[in-house]
Enzyme design. Sequence first.
Site, PDB file in Angstrom:
ATOM      1  N   ASN A   2      50.149  36.265  50.046  1.00  0.00           N
ATOM      2  CA  ASN A   2      51.420  35.531  48.894  1.00  0.00           C
ATOM      3  C   ASN A   2      51.789  37.199  47.794  1.00  0.00           C
ATOM      4  O   ASN A   2      51.409  38.351  47.406  1.00  0.00           O
ATOM      5  CB  ASN A   2      51.052  34.762  48.629  1.00  0.00           C
ATOM      6  N   ASP A   3      51.152  36.468  46.165  1.00  0.00           N
ATOM      7  CA  ASP A   3      51.634  36.981  45.260  1.00  0.00           C
ATOM      8  C   ASP A   3      50.737  39.074  45.306  1.00  0.00           C
ATOM      9  O   ASP A   3      49.453  39.197  45.411  1.00  0.00           O
ATOM     10  CB  ASP A   3      50.412  36.946  43.881  1.00  0.00           C
ATOM     11  N   GLN A  19      47.756  38.974  47.142  1.00  0.00           N
ATOM     12  CA  GLN A  19      46.436  38.152  47.985  1.00  0.00           C
ATOM     13  C   GLN A  19      46.847  38.225  49.283  1.00  0.00           C
ATOM     14  O   GLN A  19      47.946  38.343  49.831  1.00  0.00           O
ATOM     15  CB  GLN A  19      47.436  36.829  47.023  1.00  0.00           C
ATOM     16  N   PHE A  62      41.189  35.701  43.338  1.00  0.00           N
ATOM     17  CA  PHE A  62      42.701  35.534  43.002  1.00  0.00           C
ATOM     18  C   PHE A  62      42.748  36.549  42.074  1.00  0.00           C
ATOM     19  O   PHE A  62      43.111  37.711  42.046  1.00  0.00           O
ATOM     20  CB  PHE A  62      42.301  34.009  42.186  1.00  0.00           C
ATOM     21  N   ASP A 132      44.912  34.207  37.436  1.00  0.00           N
ATOM     22  CA  ASP A 132      45.770  34.703  37.121  1.00  0.00           C
ATOM     23  C   ASP A 132      45.475  36.035  35.920  1.00  0.00           C
ATOM     24  O   ASP A 132      46.816  36.111  34.889  1.00  0.00           O
ATOM     25  CB  ASP A 132      46.975  34.583  37.596  1.00  0.00           C
TER      26      ASP A 132
HETATM   27  C1  FRU Z   1      50.070  31.731  42.159  1.00  0.00           C
HETATM   28  C2  FRU Z   1      48.850  31.669  42.419  1.00  0.00           C
HETATM   29  C3  FRU Z   1      47.995  32.370  41.845  1.00  0.00           C
HETATM   30  C4  FRU Z   1      46.587  32.127  42.729  1.00  0.00           C
HETATM   31  C5  FRU Z   1      46.833  32.840  43.887  1.00  0.00           C
HETATM   32  C6  FRU Z   1      45.857  32.101  44.722  1.00  0.00           C
HETATM   33  O1  FRU Z   1      51.255  32.294  43.587  1.00  0.00           O
HETATM   34  O2  FRU Z   1      48.702  30.200  43.234  1.00  0.00           O
HETATM   35  O3  FRU Z   1      48.099  31.131  40.390  1.00  0.00           O
HETATM   36  O4  FRU Z   1      46.279  33.317  41.718  1.00  0.00           O
HETATM   37  O5  FRU Z   1      48.495  32.636  44.218  1.00  0.00           O
HETATM   38  O6  FRU Z   1      46.306  32.791  45.932  1.00  0.00           O
END
Ligand code: FRU
Length: 469
Positions: A2-3, A19, A62, A132
């Site tokens: 993800n991010d 992520q 995270f 974050d």
């Molecule tokens: C955003 C999020 C962040 C977190 C991460 C976890 O997409 O929820 O706030 O750090 O993904 O994977």
Amino acid sequence: MNDPNGFSYYNGLFHMFYQYHPYNAVWGPMHWGHAVSKDLLRWEYKPVALAPDEFYDSFGCFSGTAIEDEDGNHFLIYTGVMSRTQADGTKKEYQQQCVAIGDGENYTKYESNPVISTSQIPEGFSVLDFRDPKIWKGTDGDYRCIIGAKDKDDKGQILQYRSKDGFHWRFVNVFVGNDGNYGKMWECPDFFLLDGKAVVIVNPQNMLAEGFEYNNGNNTLCIIGDYDEGTDTFIPQICHSIDYGIDFYAPETAEGSDGRRILIGWMQNWDNSSEHDIHDPYFGQMSLPREIRIIDDRLYQFPIKELEALRRDCVEYRDVLLDDETGEIVLKGIEGRTIDFEVEIYPDDIDDMYDKVTISMAKNDTFHTDFIFRPRESVVKIDREFSESRRAPVYQREAEISNKEGILKARFILDRYSVEVFIEDGRQVMTATIPTELDAQGISFAAIGKAKMNVVKYILHEDELCLYS
Ligand code: FRU
């Protein structure tokens, strides 16, 4: 994945961490995957940089950001999530900020993590939603860090901390507040100066839709304002969405050696993320890197200029007539799934405005993804209902363009399972992933009423790119 995380230019390379759950294609304990690139297009994967292997991040490493420190190290700051057993036996996940130092290849977690612990969260703020961190260095040499947080009324806020060395931090202020109009928890804040303005990017969860501006759910906003470093304050002035499509979230920006500010987002959205087949070989992908600028108090986005070097085999048509009689047309050579094409649509006769133009992409006899323009309302729509999805998550979204004379300029970049549309020279962008099989290569054009169109199309030559296999 993800991010995007730790997106930065360090030692002559762009570093993109992300992520990452390495063991299957669903979200799980988060690691930081890592890839590097010289040109933002060809990426080389590196070993995983962070794994959830310490007591303070055992539930996950995270999101976070990166900077080069005074000693030339690559300095990562991220959220360590840990689970703590409460007096009543239940478990709660605490979020705290942690540091890892590296050389662009290997990273070592700081021995006294966390560096910003739950004890430094102001009274009333949630210890479960404090994540974050975005780090930068002020002109006075002090580090600043802003962190997504949630107050006692469930409203997302951004908290600011300050440090001399990156390891010892003190709370400064609420950097940007939210009276509740902009959703609940605020995730993944970013902050930078650009074109004489200060810009905050933030991702609120659980927003209510507002006209064409925000959609329900998780959003990515940019807040443009002024910044006073002396008092550590940001004065917000204007707020708008960053992407008007379906799949774009949690972007990060990095400044290249030439001063360009580049933005990359996660090309997905949380509401759809459980809709895919868990046997898929991967899930999650990044958007194209986009150069951003502030023009007339708006954030503009442009596909990075490096992309132009991949263009091959130009096919061009001018003044093509689209109307009820021509019906749906295809143009020889205008097709493909790794292409870059630009259209300009305009009325054949300004006194006889057409009603609608539809561009269907990734098309075969069964599937298509449509981009529709209704000039009478100045509204564009992306619609992927027939893109081969067997589920019914969000499949369309609309945006209002600025031109009121029936003229639309849009650049489409198709990269196999995605469409990114840059409208009105980057004033608005609509991004969507599409699950359509790759043999659906067709593109067609149709109008209700009489419209004319210019099209220029290039194949994006991908031989040398690092591709998923
Ligand atoms: C955003 C999020 C962040 C977190 C991460 C976890 O997409 O929820 O706030 O750090 O993904 O994977």
